[in-house]
Design an enzyme around this catalytic site. Structure first.
Site, PDB file in Angstrom:
ATOM      1  N   GLU A   1      -7.905   2.607   0.264  1.00 46.19           N
ATOM      2  CA  GLU A   1      -8.122   1.585  -0.772  1.00 46.19           C
ATOM      3  C   GLU A   1      -8.681   0.283  -0.224  1.00 46.19           C
ATOM      4  O   GLU A   1      -9.362  -0.448  -0.937  1.00 46.19           O
ATOM      5  CB  GLU A   1      -6.803   1.324  -1.509  1.00 46.19           C
ATOM      6  CG  GLU A   1      -5.848   0.316  -0.863  1.00 46.19           C
ATOM      7  CD  GLU A   1      -5.347   0.711   0.526  1.00 46.19           C
ATOM      8  OE1 GLU A   1      -5.417   1.911   0.863  1.00 46.19           O
ATOM      9  OE2 GLU A   1      -4.908  -0.170   1.271  1.00 46.19           O
TER      10      GLU A   1
ATOM     11  N   ARG B   1     -11.003  -0.382   1.947  1.00 47.68           N
ATOM     12  CA  ARG B   1     -12.469  -0.444   1.969  1.00 47.68           C
ATOM     13  C   ARG B   1     -13.038  -0.656   0.575  1.00 47.68           C
ATOM     14  O   ARG B   1     -14.113  -1.230   0.417  1.00 47.68           O
ATOM     15  CB  ARG B   1     -13.027   0.825   2.636  1.00 47.68           C
ATOM     16  CG  ARG B   1     -12.678   2.101   1.924  1.00 47.68           C
ATOM     17  CD  ARG B   1     -12.896   3.335   2.797  1.00 47.68           C
ATOM     18  NE  ARG B   1     -11.815   3.529   3.777  1.00 47.68           N
ATOM     19  CZ  ARG B   1     -11.788   4.500   4.674  1.00 47.68           C
ATOM     20  NH1 ARG B   1     -12.789   5.376   4.745  1.00 47.68           N
ATOM     21  NH2 ARG B   1     -10.776   4.609   5.513  1.00 47.68           N
TER      22      ARG B   1
ATOM     23  N   LYS C   1       1.822   7.819   0.373  1.00 47.24           N
ATOM     24  CA  LYS C   1       2.223   7.898   1.782  1.00 47.24           C
ATOM     25  C   LYS C   1       3.631   8.480   1.849  1.00 47.24           C
ATOM     26  O   LYS C   1       4.382   8.433   0.881  1.00 47.24           O
ATOM     27  CB  LYS C   1       2.232   6.496   2.402  1.00 47.24           C
ATOM     28  CG  LYS C   1       0.868   5.885   2.612  1.00 47.24           C
ATOM     29  CD  LYS C   1       0.998   4.489   3.201  1.00 47.24           C
ATOM     30  CE  LYS C   1      -0.335   3.784   3.352  1.00 47.24           C
ATOM     31  NZ  LYS C   1      -1.202   4.370   4.377  1.00 47.24           N
TER      32      LYS C   1
ATOM     33  N   ASP D   1       0.843  -1.193   0.000  1.00 51.31           N
ATOM     34  CA  ASP D   1       0.000   0.000   0.000  1.00 51.31           C
ATOM     35  C   ASP D   1       0.881   1.247   0.000  1.00 51.31           C
ATOM     36  O   ASP D   1       1.307   1.725   1.043  1.00 51.31           O
ATOM     37  CB  ASP D   1      -0.926  -0.006   1.226  1.00 51.31           C
ATOM     38  CG  ASP D   1      -1.842   1.211   1.249  1.00 51.31           C
ATOM     39  OD1 ASP D   1      -1.912   1.924   0.222  1.00 51.31           O
ATOM     40  OD2 ASP D   1      -2.505   1.442   2.289  1.00 51.31           O
TER      41      ASP D   1
ATOM     42  N   ASP E   1      -5.628   6.512  -0.849  1.00 50.33           N
ATOM     43  CA  ASP E   1      -5.028   5.731   0.239  1.00 50.33           C
ATOM     44  C   ASP E   1      -6.094   5.015   1.079  1.00 50.33           C
ATOM     45  O   ASP E   1      -5.775   4.188   1.924  1.00 50.33           O
ATOM     46  CB  ASP E   1      -4.157   6.636   1.118  1.00 50.33           C
ATOM     47  CG  ASP E   1      -3.171   5.849   1.960  1.00 50.33           C
ATOM     48  OD1 ASP E   1      -3.046   4.629   1.739  1.00 50.33           O
ATOM     49  OD2 ASP E   1      -2.523   6.466   2.835  1.00 50.33           O
TER      50      ASP E   1
HETATM   51  N1  BES Z   1      -3.251   0.224   5.099  1.00 45.10           N
HETATM   52  C1  BES Z   1      -3.638   1.475   5.644  1.00 45.10           C
HETATM   53  C2  BES Z   1      -3.935   1.413   7.136  1.00 45.10           C
HETATM   54  C3  BES Z   1      -2.778   1.076   8.048  1.00 45.10           C
HETATM   55  C4  BES Z   1      -2.107   2.074   8.716  1.00 45.10           C
HETATM   56  C5  BES Z   1      -2.426  -0.230   8.293  1.00 45.10           C
HETATM   57  C6  BES Z   1      -1.091   1.771   9.582  1.00 45.10           C
HETATM   58  C7  BES Z   1      -1.382  -0.542   9.156  1.00 45.10           C
HETATM   59  C8  BES Z   1      -0.727   0.468   9.808  1.00 45.10           C
HETATM   60  C9  BES Z   1      -4.894   1.990   4.934  1.00 45.10           C
HETATM   61  O1  BES Z   1      -5.044   1.598   3.623  1.00 45.10           O
HETATM   62  C10 BES Z   1      -4.823   3.480   4.944  1.00 45.10           C
HETATM   63  O2  BES Z   1      -3.955   3.997   4.313  1.00 45.10           O
HETATM   64  N2  BES Z   1      -5.728   4.128   5.654  1.00 45.10           N
HETATM   65  C11 BES Z   1      -5.753   5.535   5.734  1.00 45.10           C
HETATM   66  C12 BES Z   1      -7.185   5.994   5.565  1.00 45.10           C
HETATM   67  C13 BES Z   1      -7.333   7.460   5.310  1.00 45.10           C
HETATM   68  C14 BES Z   1      -6.762   7.831   3.953  1.00 45.10           C
HETATM   69  C15 BES Z   1      -8.802   7.806   5.364  1.00 45.10           C
HETATM   70  C16 BES Z   1      -5.197   5.937   7.101  1.00 45.10           C
HETATM   71  O3  BES Z   1      -5.404   5.201   8.066  1.00 45.10           O
HETATM   72  O4  BES Z   1      -4.523   6.946   7.167  1.00 45.10           O
HETATM   73 ZN    ZN Z   2      -4.131  -0.146   3.099  1.00 48.00          ZN
HETATM   74 MN    MN Z   3      -4.059   2.929   2.272  1.00 46.74          MN
END
Ligand code: BES
Ligand code: ZN
Ligand code: MN
Length: 492
Positions: free
Chosen positions: A341, A343, A269, A262, A339
């Site tokens: 993704e 969901r 990120k 990701d 990001d």
């Molecule tokens: N894979 C991440 C969530 C994640 C964060 C997993 C830290 C493990 C450790 C997910 O896809 C993500 O990026 N979520 C975002 C959502 C936001 C863009 C609404 C997040 O948590 O920042």
């Molecule tokens: Zn993710």
């Molecule tokens: Mn993500």
């Protein structure tokens, strides 16, 4: 790897015997073991306090090269997790000392005030999981796992515990398989490679396997899943695993987030937030391993595993912020952030599974939000559910396995936050607050009236530093939890 035995300590020649010792109570019944404990307790350096260790050599009456005594601390505090940890740490200690086999003296159930099954299960789990190494990519200074780990119990109960031991062995093998998948770097587990690896192991256990490839995903209109995959050179898939039992009353569906890396996509990120994103397929790993384990154990419930596998990358082909896509269920989604993704791939997998298999229960596992880690820390998973019995079933199973889960709310009125001006929904919330909740609410729209639970494992799926019975990296969180849930609550 796990063996049960009732050897005579004064007759059988063995390398290493490990004995757990409480500082305030006798927990062993065998007089030979009691004698060696008394001998150790006479030493200044050993009182049986938590994690104190002493190794004795040439102990009279015991034909072991060495006897390791491991302190548990007070009996009152000695629960299943204390035993799991002790066993894991003992095994790690032996690996470090380059030993190859180990015998544990299992305490007496009535003295330690625990059921034999719970006691043995905890010790075997800790030992098996503590023996797991991920060193495929290391050359020279490779550690060696123990070849066999024996548990000494009385002859009378050996027969009774045999099934349990086989079950623990299978579930732990599943857990370490999940860890291996998570630890594998993303260049070695592109969506194609991870798909193939899951399919191979699933077929070995005679699960029914079907893979929807990119063309089929397009044909079936899984638009949300495809939107996430668009930026990657690798092709997405939806892996469907079926454990079918003739005459079974109910079908449970498990869905696992499988993002092999990701990057965030075009909303890329930065800094440290990108560094462990190879672990973003931990839900997929747990679901695949649970199905493989269920097949091995000939579990009596129908289980469907649905595993959407993609890589989230930026490129000229990538989905853009502001794009609007049509999900499999027909709802349109505005991409507020590429990001968010997880969901997107989950809603298509959830809708597809509900439409095709009509499961009575559906549980999804996903490393879904950083917000869940902020809320609960990195050792506790968030459980969201539209069904109280299902939620409490999962939470109670987590107490057994020490995969801790905490119920989180699904407030109807927060759904407001997911409104889009241009589409049926937005994939991100208009507020920064409550991110784990709004992500779960987004999923809930697609679970509709199916009894459903979502477990956000973003914290506990991957831990940078090692713990009592896990190395650094993937923890395999979810395999023991789901296996226990299936066993305990197959009739929820
Ligand atoms: N894979 C991440 C969530 C994640 C964060 C997993 C830290 C493990 C450790 C997910 O896809 C993500 O990026 N979520 C975002 C959502 C936001 C863009 C609404 C997040 O948590 O920042
Ligand atoms: Zn993710
Ligand atoms: Mn993500």
């Amino acid at each position: 790897m796990l063996r049960l035995t009732s050897i005579d300590l004064n007759k059988s020649k063995i390398d290493t015997l490990a004995i757990a010792v409480c500082e305030d109570e006798d927990i062993h019944y065998d007089p030979i073991i009691e004698a060696v404990i008394r001998r150790a307790l006479r030493l200044k350096e050993f009182n049986g306090e938590k994690d104190e260790i002493v190794t004795l050599y040439d102990v009279p009456d015991i034909k072991a090269q060495r006897v390791i005594l491991w302190g548990l601390g007070k009996l009152e505090k000695t629960d299943r997790e204390a035993l799991r940890s002790m066993a894991g740490k003992t095994v790690k200690h032996c690996i470090k000392k380059r030993l190859t086999s180990l015998y544990f003296a299992v305490p007496d159930p009535s003295l330690i005030k625990m059921e034999m099954s719970a006691l043995l299960e905890a010790m075997q789990e800790g030992a098996y999981l503590g023996n797991h190494l991920f060193h495929k990519f290391k050359g020279e200074e490779k550690k060696k796992a123990l070849r066999q780990i024996h548990f000494r119990i009385t002859k009378q109960v050996t027969q009774k515990m045999r099934q349990l031991s086989l079950r623990v062995d299978a579930i732990c093998e599943g857990t370490t398989q999940a860890r291996d998948w998570v630890n594998t770097p993303s260049n070695e587990k592109t969506p194609e490679k991870l798909t193939q690896s899951i399919v191979n192991l699933a077929k070995k256990q005679r699960l029914k396997v079907q893979v929807l490839n990119e063309a089929q995903l397009k044909q079936q209109k899984l638009g949300a899943l495809l939107a996430v995959a668009a930026g990657s050179q690798s092709k997405p898939s939806l892996v469907l695993l079926e454990h079918k039992v003739p005459g079974a009353k109910m079908t449970l569906a498990l869905v696992g987030k499988g993002v092999t890396f990701d990057s965030g996509g075009l909303n890329i990120k930065t800094g440290t937030s990108i560094s462990d994103m190879k672990s973003d397929m931990s839900g997929a790993a747990a679901v695949a391993a649970t199905l493989i384990t269920a097949a091995k154990l000939k579990t009596k419930t129908n289980i469907i595993g649905a595993i959407p596998i993609v890589e989230n990358m930026p490129s000229g082909q990538a989905t853009r912020p502001g794009d609007i896509i049509r999900s499999y269920a027909g709802k349109t989604v505005e991409i507020g952030n590429t990001d968010a993704e997880g969901r997107l791939i989950l809603i298509d997998a959830i809708s597809y599974v509900i439409k095709r298999y009509r499961p009575q229960l559906l549980i999804d596992l996903a490393t879904l939000t950083g917000a869940c880690v902020v809320a609960l820390g990195d050792k506790i998973a968030g459980v969201f559910s539209n069904d109280d019995d299902l939620a409490s079933g999962i939470i109670a199973s987590g107490e057994e396995t020490h995969e801790r889960c905490w119920r989180m709310p699904l407030p109807e009125d927060y759904k407001e936050l997911l409104k889009s001006d241009f589409a049926d929904m937005n994939n991100i919330s208009s507020s920064r607050a409550g991110g784990a909740i709004t992500a779960a609410l987004f999923l809930s729209e697609f679970a509709a009236d199916t009894r459903w639970a979502h477990i956000d494992i973003a914290g506990p799926a991957y831990l940078k530093s090692e713990s009592a019975y896990c190395g650094p990296g993937g923890t395999g969180f979810g395999v023991r939890l789901l296996s226990a849930t299936i066993r305990n609550y197959s009739d929820i």
